[in-house]
Design a protein around this motif. Structure first.
Motif, PDB file in Angstrom:
ATOM      1  N   LYS A 342       0.838  -1.227   0.063  1.00 26.99           N
ATOM      2  CA  LYS A 342      -0.014  -0.030   0.105  1.00 26.99           C
ATOM      3  C   LYS A 342       0.874   1.205  -0.068  1.00 26.99           C
ATOM      4  O   LYS A 342       0.060   2.504   0.126  1.00 26.99           O
ATOM      5  CB  LYS A 342      -1.070  -0.064   1.145  1.00 26.99           C
ATOM      6  CG  LYS A 342      -2.128  -1.021   1.130  1.00 26.99           C
ATOM      7  CD  LYS A 342      -2.982  -0.892   2.270  1.00 26.99           C
ATOM      8  CE  LYS A 342      -4.099  -1.839   1.946  1.00 26.99           C
ATOM      9  NZ  LYS A 342      -5.207  -1.666   3.242  1.00 26.99           N
ATOM     10  N   GLY A 343       2.144   1.159  -0.239  1.00 22.74           N
ATOM     11  CA  GLY A 343       3.050   2.242  -0.073  1.00 22.74           C
ATOM     12  C   GLY A 343       3.507   2.865   1.087  1.00 22.74           C
ATOM     13  O   GLY A 343       4.298   3.880   1.230  1.00 22.74           O
ATOM     14  N   ARG A 344       3.121   2.189   2.310  1.00 19.98           N
ATOM     15  CA  ARG A 344       3.422   2.691   3.653  1.00 19.98           C
ATOM     16  C   ARG A 344       5.036   2.115   3.758  1.00 19.98           C
ATOM     17  O   ARG A 344       5.547   1.503   3.183  1.00 19.98           O
ATOM     18  CB  ARG A 344       2.793   2.063   4.776  1.00 19.98           C
ATOM     19  CG  ARG A 344       1.246   2.185   4.603  1.00 19.98           C
ATOM     20  CD  ARG A 344       0.615   1.221   5.225  1.00 19.98           C
ATOM     21  NE  ARG A 344      -1.011   1.508   5.402  1.00 19.98           N
ATOM     22  CZ  ARG A 344      -1.902   0.676   5.945  1.00 19.98           C
ATOM     23  NH1 ARG A 344      -1.635  -0.765   5.996  1.00 19.98           N
ATOM     24  NH2 ARG A 344      -3.223   1.060   5.893  1.00 19.98           N
ATOM     25  N   VAL A 345       5.355   3.045   4.625  1.00 25.04           N
ATOM     26  CA  VAL A 345       6.889   2.818   4.943  1.00 25.04           C
ATOM     27  C   VAL A 345       7.309   2.570   6.471  1.00 25.04           C
ATOM     28  O   VAL A 345       6.663   3.081   7.415  1.00 25.04           O
ATOM     29  CB  VAL A 345       7.917   4.209   4.873  1.00 25.04           C
ATOM     30  CG1 VAL A 345       9.411   3.943   4.913  1.00 25.04           C
ATOM     31  CG2 VAL A 345       7.496   4.450   3.307  1.00 25.04           C
ATOM     32  N   ILE A 346       8.001   1.594   6.689  1.00 24.81           N
ATOM     33  CA  ILE A 346       8.261   1.054   8.061  1.00 24.81           C
ATOM     34  C   ILE A 346       9.848   1.169   8.053  1.00 24.81           C
ATOM     35  O   ILE A 346      10.698   0.365   7.573  1.00 24.81           O
ATOM     36  CB  ILE A 346       7.964  -0.164   8.513  1.00 24.81           C
ATOM     37  CG1 ILE A 346       6.395  -0.712   8.250  1.00 24.81           C
ATOM     38  CG2 ILE A 346       8.483  -0.933   9.708  1.00 24.81           C
ATOM     39  CD1 ILE A 346       5.824  -2.112   8.213  1.00 24.81           C
ATOM     40  N   ARG A 347      10.247   1.908   9.069  1.00 25.71           N
ATOM     41  CA  ARG A 347      11.685   1.978   9.473  1.00 25.71           C
ATOM     42  C   ARG A 347      12.068   1.114  10.589  1.00 25.71           C
ATOM     43  O   ARG A 347      11.435   0.962  11.689  1.00 25.71           O
ATOM     44  CB  ARG A 347      12.104   3.431   9.904  1.00 25.71           C
ATOM     45  CG  ARG A 347      13.719   3.634  10.138  1.00 25.71           C
ATOM     46  CD  ARG A 347      14.145   5.271  10.414  1.00 25.71           C
ATOM     47  NE  ARG A 347      13.944   5.395  12.027  1.00 25.71           N
ATOM     48  CZ  ARG A 347      12.905   5.915  12.655  1.00 25.71           C
ATOM     49  NH1 ARG A 347      11.905   6.435  12.011  1.00 25.71           N
ATOM     50  NH2 ARG A 347      13.063   6.275  13.854  1.00 25.71           N
ATOM     51  N   LEU A 348      13.171   0.436  10.230  1.00 23.15           N
ATOM     52  CA  LEU A 348      13.610  -0.591  11.239  1.00 23.15           C
ATOM     53  C   LEU A 348      15.153  -0.240  11.698  1.00 23.15           C
ATOM     54  O   LEU A 348      15.860   0.012  10.896  1.00 23.15           O
ATOM     55  CB  LEU A 348      13.707  -1.968  10.742  1.00 23.15           C
ATOM     56  CG  LEU A 348      12.341  -2.580  10.399  1.00 23.15           C
ATOM     57  CD1 LEU A 348      12.484  -3.776   9.876  1.00 23.15           C
ATOM     58  CD2 LEU A 348      11.352  -2.643  11.312  1.00 23.15           C
ATOM     59  N   GLU A 349      15.567  -0.383  13.070  1.00 22.34           N
ATOM     60  CA  GLU A 349      16.701  -0.283  13.434  1.00 22.34           C
ATOM     61  C   GLU A 349      17.284  -1.066  14.434  1.00 22.34           C
ATOM     62  O   GLU A 349      16.615  -1.829  14.955  1.00 22.34           O
ATOM     63  CB  GLU A 349      16.889   1.133  14.350  1.00 22.34           C
ATOM     64  CG  GLU A 349      16.572   2.260  13.363  1.00 22.34           C
ATOM     65  CD  GLU A 349      16.679   3.793  14.175  1.00 22.34           C
ATOM     66  OE1 GLU A 349      17.563   3.879  15.096  1.00 22.34           O
ATOM     67  OE2 GLU A 349      16.429   4.739  13.646  1.00 22.34           O
ATOM     68  N   HIS A 350      18.791  -1.403  14.443  1.00 20.64           N
ATOM     69  CA  HIS A 350      19.243  -2.447  15.005  1.00 20.64           C
ATOM     70  C   HIS A 350      20.541  -1.802  15.732  1.00 20.64           C
ATOM     71  O   HIS A 350      21.342  -1.463  14.801  1.00 20.64           O
ATOM     72  CB  HIS A 350      19.353  -3.981  14.367  1.00 20.64           C
ATOM     73  CG  HIS A 350      20.254  -4.799  15.192  1.00 20.64           C
ATOM     74  ND1 HIS A 350      21.628  -4.987  15.113  1.00 20.64           N
ATOM     75  CD2 HIS A 350      19.737  -5.762  16.108  1.00 20.64           C
ATOM     76  CE1 HIS A 350      21.769  -5.942  16.131  1.00 20.64           C
ATOM     77  NE2 HIS A 350      20.925  -6.309  16.503  1.00 20.64           N
ATOM     78  N   ASP A 351      20.771  -1.752  17.000  1.00 17.04           N
ATOM     79  CA  ASP A 351      22.294  -1.400  17.344  1.00 17.04           C
ATOM     80  C   ASP A 351      22.332  -2.342  18.903  1.00 17.04           C
ATOM     81  O   ASP A 351      21.570  -1.445  19.797  1.00 17.04           O
ATOM     82  CB  ASP A 351      22.284   0.054  17.506  1.00 17.04           C
ATOM     83  CG  ASP A 351      23.504   0.541  18.079  1.00 17.04           C
ATOM     84  OD1 ASP A 351      24.343  -0.285  18.563  1.00 17.04           O
ATOM     85  OD2 ASP A 351      24.004   1.848  17.713  1.00 17.04           O
ATOM     86  N   VAL A 352      23.274  -3.239  18.911  1.00 21.16           N
ATOM     87  CA  VAL A 352      23.516  -3.537  20.244  1.00 21.16           C
ATOM     88  C   VAL A 352      25.095  -3.469  20.668  1.00 21.16           C
ATOM     89  O   VAL A 352      25.795  -3.955  21.501  1.00 21.16           O
ATOM     90  CB  VAL A 352      23.108  -5.110  20.272  1.00 21.16           C
ATOM     91  CG1 VAL A 352      21.575  -5.219  20.093  1.00 21.16           C
ATOM     92  CG2 VAL A 352      24.072  -5.785  19.285  1.00 21.16           C
ATOM     93  N   SER A 353      25.772  -2.654  19.873  1.00 23.66           N
ATOM     94  CA  SER A 353      26.937  -2.464  20.027  1.00 23.66           C
ATOM     95  C   SER A 353      27.669  -1.167  20.337  1.00 23.66           C
ATOM     96  O   SER A 353      29.052  -1.030  20.364  1.00 23.66           O
ATOM     97  CB  SER A 353      27.792  -2.910  18.563  1.00 23.66           C
ATOM     98  OG  SER A 353      27.286  -4.220  18.233  1.00 23.66           O
ATOM     99  N   THR A 354      26.891  -0.251  20.709  1.00 27.37           N
ATOM    100  CA  THR A 354      27.227   1.084  21.120  1.00 27.37           C
ATOM    101  C   THR A 354      26.642   1.340  22.250  1.00 27.37           C
ATOM    102  O   THR A 354      25.257   1.157  22.727  1.00 27.37           O
ATOM    103  CB  THR A 354      26.943   2.149  20.022  1.00 27.37           C
ATOM    104  OG1 THR A 354      25.633   2.299  19.676  1.00 27.37           O
ATOM    105  CG2 THR A 354      27.795   1.864  18.711  1.00 27.37           C
ATOM    106  N   PRO A 355      27.048   2.674  23.023  1.00 22.99           N
ATOM    107  CA  PRO A 355      26.488   3.109  24.272  1.00 22.99           C
ATOM    108  C   PRO A 355      25.201   3.831  24.018  1.00 22.99           C
ATOM    109  O   PRO A 355      25.095   4.923  23.161  1.00 22.99           O
ATOM    110  CB  PRO A 355      27.533   3.849  24.996  1.00 22.99           C
ATOM    111  CG  PRO A 355      28.413   4.130  23.960  1.00 22.99           C
ATOM    112  CD  PRO A 355      28.408   3.146  22.917  1.00 22.99           C
ATOM    113  N   HIS A 356      24.058   3.411  24.427  1.00 25.77           N
ATOM    114  CA  HIS A 356      22.795   4.315  24.179  1.00 25.77           C
ATOM    115  C   HIS A 356      21.751   3.789  25.154  1.00 25.77           C
ATOM    116  O   HIS A 356      21.766   2.564  25.543  1.00 25.77           O
ATOM    117  CB  HIS A 356      22.236   4.396  22.725  1.00 25.77           C
ATOM    118  CG  HIS A 356      22.209   2.865  21.942  1.00 25.77           C
ATOM    119  ND1 HIS A 356      23.192   2.416  21.542  1.00 25.77           N
ATOM    120  CD2 HIS A 356      21.124   1.914  22.190  1.00 25.77           C
ATOM    121  CE1 HIS A 356      22.850   1.272  21.165  1.00 25.77           C
ATOM    122  NE2 HIS A 356      21.459   0.890  21.528  1.00 25.77           N
ATOM    123  N   PRO A 357      20.609   4.505  25.427  1.00 24.15           N
ATOM    124  CA  PRO A 357      19.728   4.104  26.228  1.00 24.15           C
ATOM    125  C   PRO A 357      18.718   2.984  25.466  1.00 24.15           C
ATOM    126  O   PRO A 357      18.551   3.078  24.118  1.00 24.15           O
ATOM    127  CB  PRO A 357      18.834   5.268  26.656  1.00 24.15           C
ATOM    128  CG  PRO A 357      19.826   6.516  26.525  1.00 24.15           C
ATOM    129  CD  PRO A 357      20.514   6.049  25.392  1.00 24.15           C
TER     130      PRO A 357
END
Length: 486
Positions: A342-357
């Motif tokens: 339907k043309g929608r956009v889903i953004r996915l992120e992955h980060d387990v290697s840097t300091p962040h909450p």
């Protein structure tokens, strides 16, 4: 398959650790040898993982996943479980995750834990003691090596097999359970290769047994509230969403007592893509009725340099530690864009290697407004008109019936684990269709191999297979259920 570390240290990981002598002796860590790593890479169609050019195997994988194989059985979309008064469960993997989830199975009425399995004997015996302490008959205990899970699956008195082991085992265990006539639920990710995902889809259809990715984040209170609001039209026409697994795991991945050997860290030496997309993808896919009126059709991914784990190792690990032999290629931050039919956009992120909450992002936007989590906040028209984030708690009346009925559930992760177990067992007892199925499991996991291919191809889009074989065009129920009559 075992882990002694307390569950609260990793909100959503599926953990395991060492053999009796503390050595990384099992298949989950044997892939440190060049031959096994090469075999695993070839099976993914991802050979020469550290090279800058695509191999013939990668090229084949890049085009081969576009075709949809012929269906070998009828669809499992909407297929109900057989009704039963008691659900008989076998649990495979009794480390941190499995060792805690067994408590929730024992807490649900109408569930009996019949058998437990783990090669580390004291873990299995500890789990068995929990079963008898809960007033149930002593379960059968399977501890005879790597493949004793097959004997558990072969039992005639088990309805459902729960798998909570390192990722390397998931596909074979799910496959074995279905071949022995059992429904199966697997922790994330359900498999790591496209051909494995197709095989699980085909097996589920052929054996008429459900194979489910047990995505606990789909049962989070915020996720279920947003789901109901989205389906009621409060966001208008849906346009975009986002989800992630951004969780600093550096300390845990280098802790010799947390995971079973370095199995999870070693995946950062093999793949560059999103290793753990399910927690972010699953909830947003539910908001947008993916596989139930819409479909994820393509993914394009980019990744940052892989510097975080090496930097952590330099600061914290002594000379001579086996981690110094490892070369990390996994992007510290992977960002993917999924396009739907339907043309929608889903953004996915992955980060387990840097300091962040910690953050799963958990965002949804439409023509009437937007929700964002971490911290939770909302802006909807006509309720809000001043361009200022509003209080999401004002929408508590939209809570899913599960959270209204069980406002203070037991178990970890804020109660979402209990909601998952309770609802799945309820569906099995009452003869209902599960909230999600093998098609969802395959779709939510497909970004693992496809994001790697996209990064290797400098962000070129990769087609996501239609695992439903056209069934996605038909609207059908999913997570947004109504309370059934018991």
């Amino acid at each position: 398959m075992n882990d002694d570390a307390p569950q609260t240290q990793d909100p959503h990981g599926q953990e395991s650790r060492t053999a009796d002598d503390g050595s990384p002796s099992r298949r989950s860590v044997l892939r440190t040898t060049a031959g096994v790593v090469g075999a695993a890479s070839a099976g993914l169609g991802l050979g020469a993982l550290g090279s800058g050019t695509a191999t013939a195997a990668e090229a084949a994988a890049d085009t081969g996943h576009l075709s949809v194989p012929a269906r070998k059985g009828a669809t499992m979309a909407g297929v109900r479980f057989d009704r039963r008064s008691t659900v008989r469960v076998g649990i495979v993997g009794l480390g941190n995750r499995g060792g805690s989830m067994i408590d929730l199975f024992l807490a649900v009425e109408g569930v009996r834990v019949v058998a437990v399995c783990d090669p580390v004997k004291d873990k299995a015996e500890r789990a068995a003691a929990k079963v008898t302490a809960a007033g149930q008959p002593a379960p059968a205990v399977y501890t005879k090596g790597e493949h004793d899970y097959a004997n558990l699956c072969a039992r005639g008195d088990i309805d459902f097999v729960y798998v909570a082991t390192p990722w390397d085992f998931h596909f074979e265990m799910a496959k074995t359970a279905m071949l022995h006539g059992k429904h199966v639920g697997v922790e994330c990710p359900v498999a790591l290769r496209l051909e494995q995902l197709w095989e699980l889809v085909d097996l589920s259809e052929r054996t008429r047994r459900h194979c489910m990715q047990l995505e606990n984040c789909c049962y989070g209170r915020n996720e279920m509230r947003v789901l109901r609001m989205a389906h009621a039209g409060l966001f208008g026409d849906l346009l975009h969403g986002a989800g992630a697994y951004n969780h600093d795991l550096r300390g845990l991945m280098f802790d010799p007592g947390y995971y079973e050997g370095p199995w999870r860290r070693l995946w950062h030496t093999r793949l560059r893509g999103d290793l753990y997309p399910n927690h972010g993808f699953g909830p947003v896919a539910n908001y947008m009725d993916v596989n139930r009126g819409d479909r994820a059709v393509s993914i394009t991914s980019v990744g940052s340099p892989a510097l975080g784990l090496a930097a952590y190792r330099k600061e914290h690990m002594p000379a001579g530690d086996r981690s110094w032999k490892e070369t990390y290629i996994e992007s510290d931050r992977t960002i993917s864009l999924v396009q739907t039919a339907k043309g929608r956009v889903i953004r996915l992120e992955h980060d387990v290697s840097t300091p962040h909450p910690y953050s799963r992002i958990n965002s949804l936007g439409g023509t009437k407004g937007v929700f964002e989590d971490y911290p939770e906040r909302i802006y909807l028209e006509p309720d809000h008109t001043d361009d200022t984030w509003a209080d999401f708690s004002a929408y508590a009346d939209w809570d899913h019936w599960l959270w209204k009925k069980y406002a203070d559930p037991p178990g970890g992760h804020g109660g979402m684990d209990y909601m998952l177990v309770f609802r799945l067992m309820q569906c099995m007892r009452l003869g209902l269709a599960p909230d999600f199925d093998v098609y969802d499991a395959a779709t939510w996991t497909a970004p693992v191999p496809l994001s790697h291919l996209s990064i290797k191809a400098k962000g070129a889009p990769q087609q996501i297979p239609d695992f439903t074989r056209g069934e996605w065009k038909k609207a059908r129920p999913g997570m947004d259920s109504t309370e059934p009559e018991e």
